[in-house]
Design a protein around this motif. Structure first.
Motif, PDB file in Angstrom:
ATOM      1  N   UNK A  35     -13.122 -14.135 -17.786  1.00  0.00           N
ATOM      2  CA  UNK A  35     -14.491 -14.086 -17.266  1.00  0.00           C
ATOM      3  C   UNK A  35     -14.629 -12.950 -16.271  1.00  0.00           C
ATOM      4  N   UNK A  36     -13.596 -12.752 -15.417  1.00  0.00           N
ATOM      5  CA  UNK A  36     -13.656 -11.675 -14.429  1.00  0.00           C
ATOM      6  C   UNK A  36     -13.762 -10.304 -15.092  1.00  0.00           C
ATOM      7  N   UNK A  37     -12.991 -10.098 -16.158  1.00  0.00           N
ATOM      8  CA  UNK A  37     -13.028  -8.803 -16.853  1.00  0.00           C
ATOM      9  C   UNK A  37     -14.429  -8.527 -17.397  1.00  0.00           C
ATOM     10  N   UNK A  38     -15.012  -9.504 -18.071  1.00  0.00           N
ATOM     11  CA  UNK A  38     -16.347  -9.290 -18.650  1.00  0.00           C
ATOM     12  C   UNK A  38     -17.409  -9.177 -17.562  1.00  0.00           C
ATOM     13  N   UNK A  39     -17.289  -9.991 -16.511  1.00  0.00           N
ATOM     14  CA  UNK A  39     -18.265  -9.920 -15.422  1.00  0.00           C
ATOM     15  C   UNK A  39     -18.200  -8.559 -14.722  1.00  0.00           C
ATOM     16  N   UNK A  40     -17.003  -8.022 -14.583  1.00  0.00           N
ATOM     17  CA  UNK A  40     -16.839  -6.697 -13.973  1.00  0.00           C
ATOM     18  C   UNK A  40     -17.493  -5.621 -14.831  1.00  0.00           C
ATOM     19  N   UNK A  41     -17.278  -5.682 -16.146  1.00  0.00           N
ATOM     20  CA  UNK A  41     -17.891  -4.689 -17.026  1.00  0.00           C
ATOM     21  C   UNK A  41     -19.416  -4.820 -17.011  1.00  0.00           C
ATOM     22  N   UNK A  42     -19.923  -6.047 -16.938  1.00  0.00           N
ATOM     23  CA  UNK A  42     -21.366  -6.234 -16.827  1.00  0.00           C
ATOM     24  C   UNK A  42     -21.865  -5.626 -15.520  1.00  0.00           C
ATOM     25  N   UNK A  43     -21.118  -5.828 -14.442  1.00  0.00           N
ATOM     26  CA  UNK A  43     -21.509  -5.264 -13.144  1.00  0.00           C
ATOM     27  C   UNK A  43     -21.596  -3.743 -13.214  1.00  0.00           C
ATOM     28  N   UNK A  44     -20.602  -3.107 -13.824  1.00  0.00           N
ATOM     29  CA  UNK A  44     -20.633  -1.648 -13.955  1.00  0.00           C
ATOM     30  C   UNK A  44     -21.843  -1.202 -14.773  1.00  0.00           C
ATOM     31  N   UNK A  45     -22.121  -1.926 -15.859  1.00  0.00           N
ATOM     32  CA  UNK A  45     -23.260  -1.562 -16.705  1.00  0.00           C
ATOM     33  C   UNK A  45     -24.570  -1.729 -15.945  1.00  0.00           C
ATOM     34  N   UNK A  46     -24.677  -2.793 -15.150  1.00  0.00           N
ATOM     35  CA  UNK A  46     -25.896  -3.030 -14.377  1.00  0.00           C
ATOM     36  C   UNK A  46     -26.093  -1.930 -13.340  1.00  0.00           C
ATOM     37  N   UNK A  59     -18.714 -12.947  -7.685  1.00  0.00           N
ATOM     38  CA  UNK A  59     -18.266 -11.676  -7.094  1.00  0.00           C
ATOM     39  C   UNK A  59     -18.885 -10.471  -7.797  1.00  0.00           C
ATOM     40  N   UNK A  60     -19.329 -10.663  -9.032  1.00  0.00           N
ATOM     41  CA  UNK A  60     -19.928  -9.577  -9.798  1.00  0.00           C
ATOM     42  C   UNK A  60     -21.442  -9.734  -9.955  1.00  0.00           C
ATOM     43  N   UNK A  61     -22.044 -10.614  -9.162  1.00  0.00           N
ATOM     44  CA  UNK A  61     -23.495 -10.724  -9.142  1.00  0.00           C
ATOM     45  C   UNK A  61     -24.095 -11.555 -10.254  1.00  0.00           C
ATOM     46  N   UNK A  62     -23.281 -12.359 -10.950  1.00  0.00           N
ATOM     47  CA  UNK A  62     -23.788 -13.229 -12.002  1.00  0.00           C
ATOM     48  C   UNK A  62     -23.870 -14.664 -11.480  1.00  0.00           C
ATOM     49  N   UNK A  63     -24.912 -15.373 -11.864  1.00  0.00           N
ATOM     50  CA  UNK A  63     -25.112 -16.717 -11.310  1.00  0.00           C
ATOM     51  C   UNK A  63     -25.437 -17.770 -12.357  1.00  0.00           C
ATOM     52  N   UNK A  64     -25.625 -17.351 -13.632  1.00  0.00           N
ATOM     53  CA  UNK A  64     -26.036 -18.296 -14.666  1.00  0.00           C
ATOM     54  C   UNK A  64     -24.807 -18.792 -15.431  1.00  0.00           C
ATOM     55  N   UNK A  65     -24.312 -19.967 -15.040  1.00  0.00           N
ATOM     56  CA  UNK A  65     -23.167 -20.589 -15.706  1.00  0.00           C
ATOM     57  C   UNK A  65     -23.665 -21.772 -16.523  1.00  0.00           C
ATOM     58  N   UNK A  66     -23.188 -21.877 -17.767  1.00  0.00           N
ATOM     59  CA  UNK A  66     -23.566 -22.981 -18.657  1.00  0.00           C
ATOM     60  C   UNK A  66     -22.281 -23.595 -19.212  1.00  0.00           C
ATOM     61  N   UNK A  67     -22.213 -24.920 -19.204  1.00  0.00           N
ATOM     62  CA  UNK A  67     -21.036 -25.625 -19.702  1.00  0.00           C
ATOM     63  C   UNK A  67     -21.387 -26.363 -20.997  1.00  0.00           C
ATOM     64  N   UNK A  68     -20.459 -26.288 -21.952  1.00  0.00           N
ATOM     65  CA  UNK A  68     -20.639 -26.992 -23.222  1.00  0.00           C
ATOM     66  C   UNK A  68     -19.469 -27.954 -23.405  1.00  0.00           C
ATOM     67  N   UNK A  69     -19.754 -29.230 -23.398  1.00  0.00           N
ATOM     68  CA  UNK A  69     -18.761 -30.295 -23.645  1.00  0.00           C
ATOM     69  C   UNK A  69     -17.432 -30.075 -22.910  1.00  0.00           C
ATOM     70  N   UNK A  70     -17.469 -29.919 -21.581  1.00  0.00           N
ATOM     71  CA  UNK A  70     -16.186 -29.826 -20.864  1.00  0.00           C
ATOM     72  C   UNK A  70     -15.406 -31.130 -21.027  1.00  0.00           C
ATOM     73  N   UNK A  71     -14.085 -31.039 -21.087  1.00  0.00           N
ATOM     74  CA  UNK A  71     -13.289 -32.251 -21.290  1.00  0.00           C
ATOM     75  C   UNK A  71     -13.353 -33.184 -20.090  1.00  0.00           C
TER      76      UNK A  71
END
Length: 267
Positions: free
Chosen positions: A163-174, A41-53
């Motif tokens: 994640x939504x809070x940080x993605x939103x702030x990144x969107x505003x900065x972009x 929703x905030x224009x980010x598409x690069x998701x990386x997973x580390x050792x999900x349970x």
């Protein structure tokens, strides 16, 4: 709410593409799906997973609600260091803590810092486990921490909400970013990758042992302080190469002294 389209080939679009969201040790697949939705929703598409349970399942895809492509492209790594090896900056999202002394940023400042660093290469914004967050060892891999100032009386924030809070702030900065791309620095003047900096720290620890710097004291405290010192400087590729050359000479001299029966060199 009006939309603010960003062309993927524009400077802002390219900057957003250089920001990855890294989820470490996620316990519930549904939270990964919800985080993917928050990102898209905030224009980010690069998701990386580390050792999900648990692996991604139907719940994860249902909760992604249209962000299935983000899940499909998400690589899975065994350790955080591996997931951020090529990154120029790593920001760890965490509650305020005195356990690991990192520069602490509010979400808007963290987003600005991340966006600025994308001019040099990939940037990771890292989120820990739902119950326990990031470990001390994982936080040590970060250049700074980001803290969401929630109500202390009810501070627990769902992973996808964080994640939504940080993605939103990144969107505003972009959206507010200067559309004129900066001239990239020459290769040697570019910030060192996370992997290059960690290689320097490993050699530094070896060198301090070889010259008997610690004098029997536990090395952890000194290394934590040295890590903070060097991480604040924003080491370039050339600077890491120079420092490792100095360390290599120190190691060579220490080994010559030991071979001559003189014992380790003094610092």
């Amino acid at each position: 709410m009006s939309e603010s389209p960003i062309h993927p080939d524009s400077p802002a679009g390219l900057a957003a593409a250089n920001i990855r969201i890294v989820l470490v040790g996620t316990q519930h697949p549904g939270n990964i799906g919800a985080a993917a939705r928050a990102m898209k929703t905030m224009g980010l598409s690069q998701l990386v997973l580390v050792s999900p349970e648990k692996p991604l399942d139907d719940t994860a895809y249902r909760r992604s609600a249209g962000a299935e492509d983000v899940l499909d492209r998400a690589p899975v790594h065994a350790a955080l260091a591996e997931a951020v090896a090529d990154c120029r900056m790593v920001l760890g999202c965490t509650a305020r803590s005195r356990r690991v002394q990192l520069e602490q940023l509010e979400p808007d400042a963290g987003a600005q810092r991340a966006l600025q660093a994308t001019a040099e290469g990939p940037v990771a914004i890292v989120f820990g486990r739902e119950r326990t967050g990031l470990t001390n060892e994982e936080l040590q891999l970060c250049h700074a921490s980001v803290h969401i100032p929630s109500d202390p009386a009810f501070s627990s924030l769902n992973l996808a909400a964080a994640v939504q809070v940080l993605a939103y702030e990144v969107r505003l900065a972009v959206l507010a970013a200067d559309p004129v791309p900066a001239e990239p620095p020459p290769p040697d003047a570019q910030p060192a990758t996370h992997e290059q900096v960690e290689g320097f720290f490993a050699q530094l620890a070896e060198t301090l042992d070889e010259i008997d710097f610690h004098k029997g004291r536990a090395p952890d405290s000194a290394m934590r302080k040295l890590r903070r010192l060097f991480l604040r400087t924003g080491l370039t590729v050339h600077e890491v190469r120079l420092l490792r050359g100095v360390l290599a000479d120190a190691q060579r001299m220490a080994r010559l002294a030991a071979a001559a029966g003189k014992g380790p060199l003094l610092p």
